[in-house]
Design a protein around this motif. Structure first.
Motif, short mmCIF file in Angstrom:
data_model
loop_
_atom_site.label_atom_id
_atom_site.label_comp_id
_atom_site.label_asym_id
_atom_site.label_seq_id
_atom_site.Cartn_x
_atom_site.Cartn_y
_atom_site.Cartn_z
N PRO A 84 27.71 13.11 12.43
CA PRO A 84 28.39 13.34 11.15
C PRO A 84 27.74 12.61 9.98
CG PRO A 84 29.77 12.04 12.66
CD PRO A 84 28.62 12.55 13.45
N LEU A 85 27.25 11.40 10.20
CA LEU A 85 26.65 10.64 9.09
C LEU A 85 25.43 11.34 8.51
CD1 LEU A 85 27.03 7.04 10.56
CD2 LEU A 85 27.94 7.80 8.35
N ASN A 86 24.70 12.08 9.33
CA ASN A 86 23.49 12.76 8.85
C ASN A 86 23.69 14.22 8.54
OD1 ASN A 86 20.73 11.09 9.33
ND2 ASN A 86 22.27 10.45 10.83
N LEU A 87 24.63 14.86 9.22
CA LEU A 87 24.62 16.33 9.21
C LEU A 87 25.80 16.97 8.47
CD1 LEU A 87 23.33 17.01 12.84
CD2 LEU A 87 22.03 16.73 10.74
N LEU A 88 26.70 16.16 7.92
CA LEU A 88 27.80 16.77 7.15
C LEU A 88 27.26 17.41 5.87
CD1 LEU A 88 30.69 14.21 7.68
CD2 LEU A 88 30.69 16.61 8.36
N ARG A 89 26.23 16.82 5.30
CA ARG A 89 25.54 17.39 4.12
C ARG A 89 26.53 17.83 3.03
NH1 ARG A 89 23.07 22.04 6.56
NH2 ARG A 89 24.80 21.73 7.99
N GLY A 90 27.44 16.93 2.69
CA GLY A 90 28.38 17.22 1.60
C GLY A 90 29.61 17.99 2.04
N LYS A 91 29.61 18.52 3.26
CA LYS A 91 30.80 19.24 3.73
C LYS A 91 31.81 18.25 4.30
CE LYS A 91 28.42 23.54 4.45
NZ LYS A 91 28.69 24.90 4.84
N ALA A 110 33.57 11.35 15.48
CA ALA A 110 33.42 12.21 14.29
C ALA A 110 34.66 12.13 13.41
CB ALA A 110 33.16 13.65 14.71
N ASN A 111 35.82 11.93 14.03
CA ASN A 111 37.08 11.83 13.29
C ASN A 111 37.07 10.71 12.25
OD1 ASN A 111 39.29 13.59 13.53
ND2 ASN A 111 39.43 13.10 15.71
N ARG A 112 36.20 9.74 12.40
CA ARG A 112 36.12 8.65 11.40
C ARG A 112 35.48 9.12 10.10
NH1 ARG A 112 35.99 3.56 14.14
NH2 ARG A 112 35.65 3.81 16.37
N TYR A 113 34.70 10.21 10.18
CA TYR A 113 33.88 10.60 9.03
C TYR A 113 34.25 11.94 8.42
CZ TYR A 113 31.14 6.93 11.22
OH TYR A 113 30.74 5.75 11.79
N CYS A 114 34.96 12.76 9.18
CA CYS A 114 35.25 14.10 8.65
C CYS A 114 36.47 14.67 9.34
CB CYS A 114 34.05 15.03 8.87
SG CYS A 114 33.66 15.34 10.59
N SER A 115 36.86 15.84 8.89
CA SER A 115 37.96 16.50 9.58
C SER A 115 37.35 17.34 10.70
CB SER A 115 38.77 17.31 8.56
OG SER A 115 38.75 18.65 8.87
N VAL A 116 37.84 17.09 11.92
CA VAL A 116 37.29 17.75 13.09
C VAL A 116 38.14 18.96 13.44
CG1 VAL A 116 36.90 17.52 15.58
CG2 VAL A 116 36.25 15.66 14.04
N ASN A 117 37.51 20.11 13.53
CA ASN A 117 38.20 21.33 13.94
C ASN A 117 37.84 21.61 15.40
OD1 ASN A 117 39.41 23.92 13.91
ND2 ASN A 117 37.44 24.86 13.36
N VAL A 118 38.81 21.40 16.29
CA VAL A 118 38.54 21.66 17.71
C VAL A 118 38.67 23.17 17.94
CG1 VAL A 118 39.23 21.21 20.10
CG2 VAL A 118 39.29 19.36 18.40
N VAL A 119 37.54 23.83 18.15
CA VAL A 119 37.53 25.29 18.20
C VAL A 119 38.03 25.84 19.53
CG1 VAL A 119 35.67 25.45 16.52
CG2 VAL A 119 35.11 25.45 18.95
#
Ligand SMILES: *Cc1c(COP(=O)(O)O)cnc(C)c1O
Length: 360
Positions: A84-91, A110-119
């Motif tokens: 997530p630190l490298n690949l969120l790219r603003g998302k 990943a939950n520390r850095y973004c909203s995780v959608n468990v597909v």
């Protein structure tokens, strides 16, 4: 010397030929008068070892030129944060598939850095299957989709590669990398801790498409930043030099076995022997859906769990060790990575058959 057949999930067996080579060069690599462990990572000798290992990995996996190969430390577990630190790219959202214990760890981080959608989650089946891609609840605007092609603990392997289109596909291949050919171009990034199918613990390999590098968040630590490692040829700081060298010897061993095609054939045979023995008996069972069974990690349960201790003792008398299953699954688990000789699987099957006759 008696070598055991070690069925550990990791650190796992290394090819005997590789250990012999390392032994021969332990005190003096190639007339350098030094062990590889003692070499400067910036010296001519070590730079040649490092470059050759990367070239051999690129060759056996057919890694396209627009991918970087990084040789890092910190284990696959550090990548759970680095991704997530490298690949969120603003998302602000990323897709994750939950197929087992390692997926869950990646999701928690990943939950520390973004909203995780468990597909898709197979927790309701106790992680004994993989659901088809068409049933996943994907977000077309996700920064990436992360999955674990082989779940080491429950022994579940994806029978397909998700086709995620423009959403970069990220795979934790810690326990299945180099077990068979894969099309690297389908992935945005592949990563793996070394201690299962690559070499000794302490090395982590990241294979990443170049356009995904260079977008790390400002707060991303330098040691987790793919751009910093990439532009320094994985020598921003001292890399895990000896593990990298041993990985290079393993890559050459794979080439001698006929590359990943050759290795895949042996792996398929080894796994088939073990699953056939399990399926043919009324005493052993494996709960995983047949089309999702791992070729690397084979858990099996005994008809009577009170016999688990006796099974492990009798196995040990034949040189078969580290077969105890993960505490979350119980029973036994035979990890049969590339370096497990086919005779090891044959010996295990023989022992299982004899044990069933005696106690089953
Ligand atoms: C072993 C394993 C890990 C953990 O690797 P470390 O190098 O110990 O951090 C992560 N994912 C999978 C699928 C594994 O098998």
């Amino acid at each position: 010397m008696t070598r055991k057949y070690n069925f550990s999930a990791g650190p796992a067996m290394l090819p005997l030929e590789v250990l012999e080579q390392a032994k021969a060069a332990m005190l003096d690599w190639n007339g350098s008068g030094m062990s590889v462990m003692e070499m400067s990572h910036r010296g001519k000798e070590y730079m040649s070892i490092a470059a050759e290992a990367e070239a051999d990995l690129r060759e056996i996996m057919a890694i396209p030129d627009n991918y970087k190969v990084l040789f890092l430390q910190g284990g696959a577990s550090s990548q759970f944060a680095a991704i997530p630190l490298n690949l969120l790219r603003g998302k602000d959202s990323a897709d994750y598939v939950n197929t087992g214990a390692w997926s869950k760890k990646a999701i928690a981080e990943a939950n520390r850095y973004c909203s995780v959608n468990v597909v898709s989650s197979t927790e309701d089946t106790k992680f004994t299957t993989v659901r088809p891609y068409e049933s996943w609840d994907t977000n077309p605007d996700a920064a990436y989709l992360h999955y674990t092609p082989n779940e080491t603990i429950a022994g579940v392997e994806f029978p397909f590669i998700p086709e995620t289109g423009d959403v970069p596909l990220i795979a934790d291949m810690s326990s299945s990398i180099l077990s068979r050919p894969i099309d690297v171009s389908k992935f945005g990034m592949i990563y793996a801790g070394a201690q299962k199918n690559i070499g000794p613990a302490g090395l982590t390999i990241v294979i990443i498409r170049e356009d995904l590098v260079g977008h790390a968040m400002d707060v991303c630590p330098a040691m987790l930043n793919y751009d910093i490692h990439g532009s320094n040829d994985s020598m921003y700081n001292t890399p895990p030099t000896y593990a990298w060298y041993l990985a290079g010897l393993v890559f050459k061993w794979i080439k001698e076995k006929g590359g990943l095609e050759g290795i895949a054939e042996i792996n398929a045979r080894k796994a088939a022997k073990l699953y056939d023995a399990i399926d043919a008996s009324d005493f052993y069972s494996n709960p995983v859906d047949k089309d999702c069974r791992s070729k690397m990690n084979v858990p099996f349960i005994l008809g009577n769990s009170e016999l688990d201790g006796t099974f492990l003792e009798e196995a040990a008398t034949r040189g078969l060790v580290t077969l105890k299953g993960h505490r979350s699954v119980g029973g036994m688990r035979a990890s049969i990575y590339n370096a497990m000789p086919e005779e090891g699987v044959d010996t295990l099957v023989e022992m299982m058959t004899d044990f069933e006759k005696k106690y089953g």
